[in-house]
Design a protein around this motif. Structure first.
Motif, short mmCIF file in Angstrom:
data_model
loop_
_atom_site.label_atom_id
_atom_site.label_comp_id
_atom_site.label_asym_id
_atom_site.label_seq_id
_atom_site.Cartn_x
_atom_site.Cartn_y
_atom_site.Cartn_z
N LYS B 46 33.84 -51.96 53.22
CA LYS B 46 34.92 -51.98 53.62
C LYS B 46 36.17 -51.61 53.69
O LYS B 46 36.59 -50.61 54.46
CB LYS B 46 34.37 -53.27 54.46
N SER B 47 36.39 -52.32 52.76
CA SER B 47 37.77 -51.64 52.54
C SER B 47 38.26 -50.50 51.82
O SER B 47 38.95 -49.43 52.30
CB SER B 47 38.89 -52.57 51.19
N THR B 48 37.18 -50.25 51.35
CA THR B 48 36.76 -48.97 50.77
C THR B 48 36.83 -48.05 51.57
O THR B 48 37.86 -46.93 51.65
CB THR B 48 35.97 -48.19 49.51
N ALA B 167 42.97 -52.28 60.35
CA ALA B 167 43.35 -53.60 60.24
C ALA B 167 42.49 -53.87 59.38
O ALA B 167 41.11 -53.91 59.27
CB ALA B 167 43.91 -54.47 61.87
N ASP B 168 42.69 -54.14 58.17
CA ASP B 168 41.56 -54.48 57.09
C ASP B 168 41.58 -56.22 56.77
O ASP B 168 42.83 -56.40 56.29
CB ASP B 168 42.01 -53.70 55.15
N GLU B 169 40.73 -56.64 57.63
CA GLU B 169 40.80 -58.08 57.88
C GLU B 169 42.19 -58.66 58.12
O GLU B 169 42.63 -59.48 57.16
CB GLU B 169 40.27 -58.94 56.52
N PRO B 170 42.70 -58.51 59.25
CA PRO B 170 43.32 -58.61 59.64
C PRO B 170 43.53 -60.23 60.13
O PRO B 170 45.22 -61.11 59.89
CB PRO B 170 43.88 -58.36 60.76
MG LIG Z 1 38.17 -55.52 51.55
#
Ligand SMILES: [Mg+2]
Ligand SMILES: Nc1ncnc2c1ncn2[C@@H]1O[C@H](COP(=O)(O)OP(=O)(O)OP(=O)(O)O)[C@@H](O)[C@H]1O
Lengths: 404, 232
Positions: B46-48, B167-170
């Protein structure tokens, strides 16, 4: 806003910043103090050199200067000296006969410069009469009295009333030997005099050299150094056949000492700067490494590397320069105070005097010195900021953001 | 209009002892006005993917267009400016500059965009008010709750008028009421201002609020579903 951020960042770790500020303050005080002290050293050195040795101006026969040949004389000494003495601002004029020779005693022999002087005129010019350590200043010995320095006296084992023989050549080139009796010893702030000058009465030496109303050298002591240029010019105009030289021209050693002093000053300032640079780099690197995540975030949202670089530079600059005003204030205050009361080295007075120094140092600062200090701080701050700023811009946003 | 078009994205991390294939052929298109959640187990990529979409990282293979511009091979310095002008970011935590107030944090991004002082002031206040932060504008991040900090981050992201907000895991560090509150605001911005949001999450309550849910597993899209129950 970069200014604002940089400024507030400095206060994020208050104690760390205060330590850097304090270090900069102390560093500047140290540098200012050393500069002030060196100034007094140089001022004292040249003042003594003028007062006790070269006087402000010296006049010789133009050819005499080339090889100090005994035959190059200033004629009509009495009226020449009288004329010089009547110039405004002249405090003392001493006419000297000079001969190079050997002085021997039962204790050994030594090469000397024999100066034939008028004791009173010499004392008014180089204060020689005030520098007597034993015996008297041309008093108590009727025939051929000679004044020797304490160093030479020690070397040849001379005491008051010791007999010495002087060997030299007269103006015709004939060898002359004459015996003198030690009337006293001196120790003055002139290394030249201390190391190898002996003083005899001018009339005694004139008789032996075969001169008549002539001298080799006229030393002129002025009211103040401010008159130097004007009086030298005047003398050159009045006596075109003779060479009139200022003490600066006569004593190249002074320029040399000045050069050496500024070289050692440079080294000391360099060391202080280096120490500060390391302190600043260390502090700012810590600050950068503590903020890796934050710097990554800033670059991620669109802050260019140039701006990040500028921000860290700015912060380092502010941090480094904050201590500067205090350092300069305390440093100049200290020098002003010490310049008034002086630093007393009486305990080492004898040793100092041999090298041409007074026992009390009066530190002082010139406007140029403050420019030196300001430039040094700027360079320190600049060098100290580049490394941390480079470290900051090398961060990669993605990696920095993973950093916690 | 497509704000994001990614085609055949592969990402292999080679700095590690064993190469990690974090993404293995992801095609994802996001159109204007979406409210999309990227979900999947930890390590699914996901973050990638968000980093690549956001121009923070470059794919090993494939191409990525944002707002019609191909950013696949953009230079680092161009990417920084591209991100500034086109993408709003909200990270999991520590989004803000700690030494600046809420208002200054929001204004800062507009300063980077060289907006006028009046516009910065006016828009920062407007956004903070819209995000329920009236009265907190002069507080520094550490004087705000985690939820308030994330709302300031959303305000900051909106301030630059981006094409979309990533938004990465806001909500990962927020309690449930702050999570609900933040989602309310994001959904409101999406509905009223037509702001496109792409966010990753683990939280089922957040997933439930998304209009579209893209599920990643082992670096590939396993499912992509649209859901219709949006509540404010
Ligand atoms: Mg992540
Ligand atoms: N910089 C990196 N170097 C090496 N491997 C990495 C790097 N970043 C991520 N990975 C690996 O790539 C894979 C995908 O990671 P990623 O962070 O995208 O997952 P994620 O879905 O965001 O997980 P999480 O839900 O835990 O945040 C993981 O196996 C991870 O270990």
């Amino acid at each position: 806003m970069l200014f604002l951020i940089a400024w507030r960042n400095i206060w994020r770790s208050r104690s760390r910043s205060l330590v850097v500020m304090g270090a900069v303050t102390v560093g500047i005080v140290a540098v200012v103090f050393i500069i002030g002290f060196m100034n007094s050293y140089l001022d004292g050195f040249s003042a003594n050199s003028v007062h006790y040795d070269f006087s402000h101006i010296q006049m010789h026969d133009s050819t005499y200067l080339e090889d100090e040949g005994i035959e190059y004389l200033i004629d009509d000494a009495e009226s020449t000296i009288g004329q010089v003495a009547s110039l405004p601002g002249v405090v003392g004029v001493s006419g000297r006969l000079r001969a190079s020779g050997m002085m021997s005693s039962s204790g050994g022999a030594s090469g000397v410069v024999i100066a034939g002087i008028d004791p009173e005129a010499e004392n008014a010019t180089t204060a020689l009469g005030e520098k007597i350590k034993s015996g008297a200043y041309f008093e108590g010995i009727k025939r051929n009295p000679i004044l020797v320095s304490r160093i030479v006296a020690d070397k040849l084992g001379l005491k008051e009333r010791s007999k010495v023989v002087l060997n030299f050549q007269d103006v015709e080139g004939n060898p002359v030997a004459a015996s003198f009796r030690v009337v006293g010893t001196f120790s003055t702030a002139s290394a030249r005099f201390n190391q190898g000058w002996v003083f005899v009465r001018q009339s005694d030496l004139a008789r032996l050299l075969g001169t008549d109303n002539q001298v080799h050298e006229v030393a002129i002591y002025l009211e103040s150094n401010a008159l130097l240029e004007a009086n030298t010019a005047e003398l050159r105009a009045d006596f075109p056949d003779y060479a009139s030289q200022t003490w600066i021209e006569r004593a190249p050693a002074i320029a040399q000492v000045e050069e050496q002093t500024s070289a050692s000053l440079g080294i000391i300032v360099g060391i202080v700067m280096l120490a500060l640079v390391f302190g600043i780099i260390n502090t700012m690197l810590m600050a950068v490494l503590e903020r890796v995540h934050e710097l990554g975030m800033l670059m991620a949202v669109g802050m260019t590397r140039r701006r990040v670089f500028a921000m860290i530079m700015l912060e380092t600059f502010m941090l480094s320069l904050m201590g500067a005003p205090f350092g300069i204030l305390i440093g100049t205050g200290l020098i002003t105070y010490l310049g008034r009361v002086g630093i007393d080295f009486s305990a080492q007075a004898d040793a100092l005097e041999q090298f041409g120094f007074d026992a009390i140092f009066y530190p002082s600062l010139n406007p140029e010195d403050m420019i030196t200090v300001a430039v040094a701080i700027m360079i320190t701050a600049l060098v100290g900021s580049i490394f941390p700023a480079r470290r900051a811009v090398k961060l990669k946003p993605v990696e920095a953001l993973r950093h916690v | 209009m497509n704000v994001i078009e990614s085609i055949g994205i592969h990402k292999t991390y080679t700095e590690t002892a064993v190469p990690v294939h974090a993404l293995r052929g992801v095609d994802l298109t996001v159109t204007e006005g979406e409210f999309t959640a990227i979900v999947g187990p930890s390590g699914s990529g996901k973050s990638t993917l968000l980093n690549i979409i956001g121009g923070l990282d470059q794919p090993s293979e494939g191409s990525i267009r944002v707002g019609g511009t191909d950013i696949t091979h953009m230079k680092d310095s161009e990417l920084i400016d591209f991100r500034l002008q086109n993408i709003g970011f909200v990270f999991q935590s520590y989004n803000l500059i700690p030494v600046l107030t809420a208002k200054e944090n929001v204004a800062f991004i507009m300063l980077l965009q060289k907006k006028s002082k009046e516009e910065r002031e006016e828009r920062a206040m407007h956004l903070l008010k819209a995000l329920g932060l009236e009265g907190r504008e002069n507080n520094r991040p550490k004087e705000l709750s985690g939820g308030q900090q994330q709302r300031v981050a959303v305000a900051r992201a909106l301030a630059s008028k981006p094409k979309f907000i990533l938004a990465d895991e806001p909500t990962a560090n927020l309690d449930s009421s702050s999570t609900a509150n933040l989602l309310d605001i994001m959904a409101k911005m999406n509905q009223e201002e037509k702001i496109t949001f792409v966010f990753s999450t683990h939280d089922q309550r957040v997933i439930d609020r998304a209009k579209r849910v893209v599920t990643l597993e082992d670096g590939v899209i396993k499912s992509d579903v649209s859901q219709e129950k949006i509540s404010i």
